[in-house]
Design a protein around this motif. Structure first.
Motif, PDB file in Angstrom:
ATOM      1  N   ASN A  45      -4.980   0.031  11.920  1.00 42.51           N
ATOM      2  CA  ASN A  45      -3.850   0.957  12.114  1.00 42.51           C
ATOM      3  C   ASN A  45      -2.581   0.407  11.467  1.00 42.51           C
ATOM      4  N   ALA A  46      -2.407  -0.914  11.527  1.00 42.18           N
ATOM      5  CA  ALA A  46      -1.224  -1.537  10.911  1.00 42.18           C
ATOM      6  C   ALA A  46      -1.249  -1.308   9.401  1.00 42.18           C
ATOM      7  N   LEU A  47      -2.435  -1.419   8.793  1.00 45.12           N
ATOM      8  CA  LEU A  47      -2.569  -1.157   7.351  1.00 45.12           C
ATOM      9  C   LEU A  47      -2.286   0.319   7.045  1.00 45.12           C
ATOM     10  N   ASP A  48      -2.799   1.196   7.902  1.00 45.97           N
ATOM     11  CA  ASP A  48      -2.539   2.644   7.727  1.00 45.97           C
ATOM     12  C   ASP A  48      -1.032   2.923   7.789  1.00 45.97           C
ATOM     13  N   ALA A  49      -0.364   2.291   8.755  1.00 40.48           N
ATOM     14  CA  ALA A  49       1.073   2.525   8.936  1.00 40.48           C
ATOM     15  C   ALA A  49       1.856   2.043   7.719  1.00 40.48           C
ATOM     16  N   MET A  50       1.454   0.897   7.168  1.00 44.38           N
ATOM     17  CA  MET A  50       2.114   0.391   5.953  1.00 44.38           C
ATOM     18  C   MET A  50       1.962   1.396   4.815  1.00 44.38           C
ATOM     19  N   ALA A  51       0.755   1.916   4.673  1.00 41.98           N
ATOM     20  CA  ALA A  51       0.498   2.863   3.578  1.00 41.98           C
ATOM     21  C   ALA A  51       1.320   4.141   3.741  1.00 41.98           C
ATOM     22  N   ILE A  52       1.486   4.608   4.981  1.00 44.18           N
ATOM     23  CA  ILE A  52       2.275   5.826   5.238  1.00 44.18           C
ATOM     24  C   ILE A  52       3.736   5.586   4.844  1.00 44.18           C
ATOM     25  N   GLU A  53       4.261   4.418   5.243  1.00 48.67           N
ATOM     26  CA  GLU A  53       5.651   4.080   4.884  1.00 48.67           C
ATOM     27  C   GLU A  53       5.808   3.968   3.370  1.00 48.67           C
ATOM     28  N   LEU A  54       4.819   3.331   2.743  1.00 49.50           N
ATOM     29  CA  LEU A  54       4.874   3.124   1.293  1.00 49.50           C
ATOM     30  C   LEU A  54       4.813   4.456   0.543  1.00 49.50           C
ATOM     31  N   GLU A  55       3.976   5.357   1.040  1.00 51.89           N
ATOM     32  CA  GLU A  55       3.784   6.665   0.389  1.00 51.89           C
ATOM     33  C   GLU A  55       5.125   7.400   0.228  1.00 51.89           C
ATOM     34  N   GLU A  61       6.904   9.797 -10.907  1.00 51.54           N
ATOM     35  CA  GLU A  61       5.987   9.503 -12.038  1.00 51.54           C
ATOM     36  C   GLU A  61       5.026   8.406 -11.576  1.00 51.54           C
ATOM     37  N   LYS A  62       3.749   8.774 -11.482  1.00 47.00           N
ATOM     38  CA  LYS A  62       2.764   7.844 -10.928  1.00 47.00           C
ATOM     39  C   LYS A  62       2.179   6.920 -12.018  1.00 47.00           C
ATOM     40  N   TYR A  63       3.048   6.259 -12.787  1.00 53.14           N
ATOM     41  CA  TYR A  63       2.557   5.298 -13.774  1.00 53.14           C
ATOM     42  C   TYR A  63       2.167   4.009 -13.050  1.00 53.14           C
ATOM     43  N   PRO A  64       1.065   3.352 -13.471  1.00 54.24           N
ATOM     44  CA  PRO A  64       0.622   2.135 -12.772  1.00 54.24           C
ATOM     45  C   PRO A  64       1.733   1.098 -12.555  1.00 54.24           C
ATOM     46  N   LEU A  65       2.519   0.808 -13.589  1.00 54.87           N
ATOM     47  CA  LEU A  65       3.555  -0.223 -13.430  1.00 54.87           C
ATOM     48  C   LEU A  65       4.612   0.181 -12.405  1.00 54.87           C
ATOM     49  N   LYS A  66       4.961   1.462 -12.386  1.00 58.36           N
ATOM     50  CA  LYS A  66       5.957   1.931 -11.417  1.00 58.36           C
ATOM     51  C   LYS A  66       5.406   1.831  -9.982  1.00 58.36           C
ATOM     52  N   ILE A  67       4.117   2.169  -9.829  1.00 53.81           N
ATOM     53  CA  ILE A  67       3.503   2.083  -8.492  1.00 53.81           C
ATOM     54  C   ILE A  67       3.451   0.624  -8.033  1.00 53.81           C
ATOM     55  N   ILE A  68       3.062  -0.278  -8.945  1.00 54.36           N
ATOM     56  CA  ILE A  68       2.994  -1.708  -8.606  1.00 54.36           C
ATOM     57  C   ILE A  68       4.378  -2.215  -8.202  1.00 54.36           C
ATOM     58  N   GLN A  69       5.394  -1.828  -8.954  1.00 51.79           N
ATOM     59  CA  GLN A  69       6.765  -2.263  -8.622  1.00 51.79           C
ATOM     60  C   GLN A  69       7.178  -1.745  -7.242  1.00 51.79           C
ATOM     61  N   CYS A  70       6.750  -0.544  -6.927  1.00 59.23           N
ATOM     62  CA  CYS A  70       7.069   0.056  -5.628  1.00 59.23           C
ATOM     63  C   CYS A  70       6.345  -0.691  -4.495  1.00 59.23           C
ATOM     64  N   ILE A  71       5.061  -0.985  -4.705  1.00 62.72           N
ATOM     65  CA  ILE A  71       4.298  -1.750  -3.701  1.00 62.72           C
ATOM     66  C   ILE A  71       4.944  -3.119  -3.508  1.00 62.72           C
ATOM     67  N   ASN A  72       5.305  -3.767  -4.631  1.00 65.45           N
ATOM     68  CA  ASN A  72       5.907  -5.099  -4.557  1.00 65.45           C
ATOM     69  C   ASN A  72       7.207  -5.088  -3.748  1.00 65.45           C
ATOM     70  N   GLN A  73       8.034  -4.083  -4.017  1.00 63.85           N
ATOM     71  CA  GLN A  73       9.312  -4.010  -3.301  1.00 63.85           C
ATOM     72  C   GLN A  73       9.068  -3.853  -1.798  1.00 63.85           C
TER      73      GLN A  73
END
Length: 274
Positions: A45-55, A61-73
């Protein structure tokens, strides 16, 4: 829940074909042998909650580098996940529940966390079993970019991987294509357990090291070096029948092994003690 139930569920999960194995859940079954009261659902559930917040933070623009930068932040700047440089060999770095709670881990468990969160936002990533250091990359063929989850999600190209290898081994290492090959989920889990095995051996916690070897052998039943190690660990804790059985099986598999003469002497010793 007890440790034998955790082992049962671990075994059940890895019977599936590789693509269907739930890495996060299986990693938590590994932790559950250490923490028998562990509530698996709480951490999923903790992983699910992280993904919901991240979403909610994902770029349009769903470019791989932009998504990675977003996950990193999100993971490193906001949640403050970090690599445990100070106490790298703390066993807690190898348990996903501890990594989620303490927000600190080693390359492979931070990679696992990253993969599990990314999977939940439909951005699949895969493990890269580089020698000496574990990386991940988007599951897109020919993408040529890698992510170092231990170092704040640093984005790396093959040349950076070459430099990192030379740093780790403190000499010039030529990057071979297989160093950047994806690992299967079973290989991923085996590498996690191998890390943990060596930590326990270093700490002389031989019973716990043996538990790790047993689970690696569930993943790869004919792994010769694991058979040998189960034999050697069994010998050290006085399980002589198991030791003799495993060491004989090891020699049958690898009769020309470099340590064959040492194993033969140990088997002779075991024969006399039985």
């Amino acid at each position: 829940m007890n440790s034998s139930s955790a082992r049962h569920f671990f075994h059940q999960e890895i019977q599936q074909s590789d693509e269907y194995i739930d890495l996060g859940k299986t990693a938590l079954y590994i932790a559950q042998e250490e923490y028998v009261q562990l509530d698996i659902e709480e951490y999923l559930n903790a992983l699910d909650a992280m993904a919901i917040e991240l979403e909610e933070r994902l770029p349009l623009e769903k470019y791989p580098l932009k998504i990675i930068q977003c996950i990193n932040q999100y993971l490193y700047d906001d949640l403050k996940f970090t690599g445990n440089i100070r106490n790298y060999y703390d066993p807690r770095n190898s348990f996903l529940n501890d990594v989620i709670e303490r927000r600190i881990g080693i390359p492979i468990t931070l990679a696992l966390l990253y993969i599990e969160v990314a999977r939940r936002i439909d951005f699949p990533m895969i493990g890269i079993g580089m020698p000496g250091h574990f990386l991940i990359r988007p599951d897109i063929s020919e993408i040529g970019i890698f992510v170092d989850a231990f170092n704040n999600g640093e984005i790396m190209f093959p040349q950076d991987c070459q430099e990192r290898l030379s740093q780790i081994y403190q000499q010039n290492v030529t990057l071979q294509p297989e160093f950047l090959a994806p690992v299967t989920k079973k290989q991923f889990l085996a590498r996690m357990l191998t890390n943990l095995k060596y930590i326990y051996i270093k700490q002389q916690e031989l019973e716990k090291a043996l538990l790790c070897v047993e689970r690696i052998l569930l993943l790869f039943p004919s792994a010769a070096l694991e058979l040998r190690d189960r034999g050697l660990l069994s010998y050290q804790i006085g399980r002589f029948n198991q030791a003799a059985e495993d060491l004989q099986a090891y020699l049958l598999q690898v009769p020309d092994a470099q340590d064959a003469s040492t194993i033969v002497r140990l088997l002779e010793k075991l024969g006399k003690s039985q």
